[in-house]
Design a protein around this motif. Structure first.
Motif, short mmCIF file in Angstrom:
data_model
loop_
_atom_site.label_atom_id
_atom_site.label_comp_id
_atom_site.label_asym_id
_atom_site.label_seq_id
_atom_site.Cartn_x
_atom_site.Cartn_y
_atom_site.Cartn_z
N VAL A 272 -1.56 8.48 4.85
CA VAL A 272 -0.21 8.95 4.34
C VAL A 272 0.06 8.11 2.69
O VAL A 272 -0.30 6.95 2.58
N LYS A 273 0.06 9.23 1.88
CA LYS A 273 -0.01 8.98 0.82
C LYS A 273 1.23 7.86 0.22
O LYS A 273 2.30 8.16 0.71
N GLY A 274 1.00 6.95 -0.61
CA GLY A 274 2.18 6.01 -0.80
C GLY A 274 2.32 4.65 0.19
O GLY A 274 3.37 4.03 0.01
N CYS A 275 1.55 4.67 1.13
CA CYS A 275 1.58 3.75 2.23
C CYS A 275 0.90 2.41 1.36
O CYS A 275 1.46 1.33 1.12
N GLY A 276 -0.35 2.44 1.51
CA GLY A 276 -1.54 1.34 1.02
C GLY A 276 -1.37 0.02 1.83
O GLY A 276 -1.86 -1.05 1.52
N ALA A 277 -0.96 0.19 3.15
CA ALA A 277 -0.88 -0.85 3.93
C ALA A 277 -2.40 -1.40 4.01
O ALA A 277 -2.53 -2.88 4.15
N CYS A 278 -3.41 -0.63 4.25
CA CYS A 278 -5.10 -0.87 4.29
C CYS A 278 -5.39 -1.64 3.03
O CYS A 278 -6.37 -2.32 3.00
N CYS A 279 -4.60 -1.72 1.89
CA CYS A 279 -5.06 -2.11 0.82
C CYS A 279 -4.77 -3.63 0.45
O CYS A 279 -5.09 -4.30 -0.41
N GLU B 151 -4.09 -10.57 -6.54
CA GLU B 151 -2.99 -11.23 -6.35
C GLU B 151 -2.17 -10.94 -5.05
O GLU B 151 -2.11 -9.87 -4.71
N GLU B 152 -2.04 -12.18 -4.68
CA GLU B 152 -1.18 -12.09 -3.24
C GLU B 152 -1.60 -11.31 -1.97
O GLU B 152 -1.44 -10.81 -1.23
N GLY B 153 -3.39 -11.09 -2.26
CA GLY B 153 -4.01 -10.44 -1.39
C GLY B 153 -4.27 -9.08 -1.36
O GLY B 153 -4.98 -8.46 -0.56
N ASP C 52 -2.47 0.26 -7.12
CA ASP C 52 -1.58 0.25 -8.07
C ASP C 52 -0.11 0.00 -7.32
O ASP C 52 0.24 1.02 -6.61
N ARG C 53 0.05 -1.08 -7.22
CA ARG C 53 1.35 -1.42 -6.36
C ARG C 53 2.87 -0.76 -6.84
O ARG C 53 3.71 -0.60 -6.00
#
Length: 116
Positions: free
Chosen positions: A7-14, A42-44, A50-51
């Motif tokens: 799902v685009k815009g999630c990034g939990a796996c990042c 930063e912060e894991g 890109d946050r």
């Protein structure tokens, strides 16, 4: 039946915080482990994530361990191709829940996307 998809815009796996993934040495090669640690920022969060936009800056060139592919999951986790869909859904739900929360918009979006 639910079908996994990113799902685009999630990034939990990042979110790569090594203390959250104590078994890395069990499924990454020494070279991959070194690369993994070099990506923790930063912060894991992954230095390539890109946050603001919640997108990977190196998506097309991301490492093997960042790809949800049957050969990769067979090699790294012993997950047979026919089990990958269910395994990937469970992994995403766990990461999304840990990062954003069980009732988060990210979880709702994921569950909707995979028709869960």
């Amino acid at each position: 039946m639910a079908t996994w998809c990113c799902v685009k815009g999630c990034g939990a796996c990042c979110y790569l915080e090594p203390s959250e993934r104590p078994d890395l040495e069990e499924y990454l090669t020494p070279e991959e482990l070194e690369q993994y640690f070099s990506m923790v920022g930063e912060e894991g969060w992954c230095i390539n994530f890109d946050r603001t936009t919640r997108e990977c800056r190196i998506y097309s060139n991301r490492p093997r361990f960042c790809r949800v592919e049957s050969a990769t999951f067979q090699d790294m986790f012993g997950i047979a191709a026919e089990e990958l869909n269910e395994f990937a859904i469970e992994c995403c739900q766990e990461h999304i829940s840990d990062i954003y929360g069980t009732d988060s918009p990210e979880m709702q979006q994921f569950n909707q996307k995979v028709e869960f």
